[in-house]
Motif scaffolding. Structure first.
Motif: not given
Length: 128
Positions: A79-88
């Motif tokens: 979940n954290t990885a997806i959130e950060r990738a989306v934010d980038v």
């Protein structure tokens, strides 16, 4: 004595293998240090382990508990990885970005609910 080409390939493979573990441990460390929910899940997992010791759960029950704890932690990291990738990927609001984050958070919630049910199935009979 100089290394032959086969030894160089093995040494190079060992370095890459070791580096992949270093990157993985860095990811775990980052999640623990930077994600509040990760720390909440770790705390809950430690409480479950303490309860498991106190109530003397069976080996099979330990398997379910340990799998449940690590399953939630893994989902939280994904979940954290997806959130950060989306934010980038986007700084402005996009409905698909929101949906991606919501679905990833929903996956964590499902894993946590499943773990809670497993915990209740194991621990409620031990309380009575």
């Amino acid at each position: 004595m100089p290394m032959d080409s086969k030894d160089k390939v093995v040494a190079s493979g060992n370095r890459r293998f070791r580096k992949s573990f270093i990157h993985a441990f860095t990811g775990i460390k980052t999640a623990i240090l930077e994600e509040r929910h990760m720390r909440v899940h770790i705390t809950a997992g430690m409480i479950v382990i303490i309860c498991g010791v106190f109530f003397k759960v069976t080996k099979v029950e330990w398997l379910f508990l340990i799998f449940s704890i690590f399953n939630v932690l893994a989902f939280e990291m994904i979940n954290t990885a997806i959130e950060r990738a989306v934010d980038v990927a986007t700084e402005e609001f996009h409905p698909y970005a929101k949906k991606a984050k919501d679905v990833a958070a929903g996956a964590v919630l499902l894993a946590a609910l499943c773990s809670a049910v497993i915990g209740l199935i194991i621990f409620i009979p031990k309380l009575f």
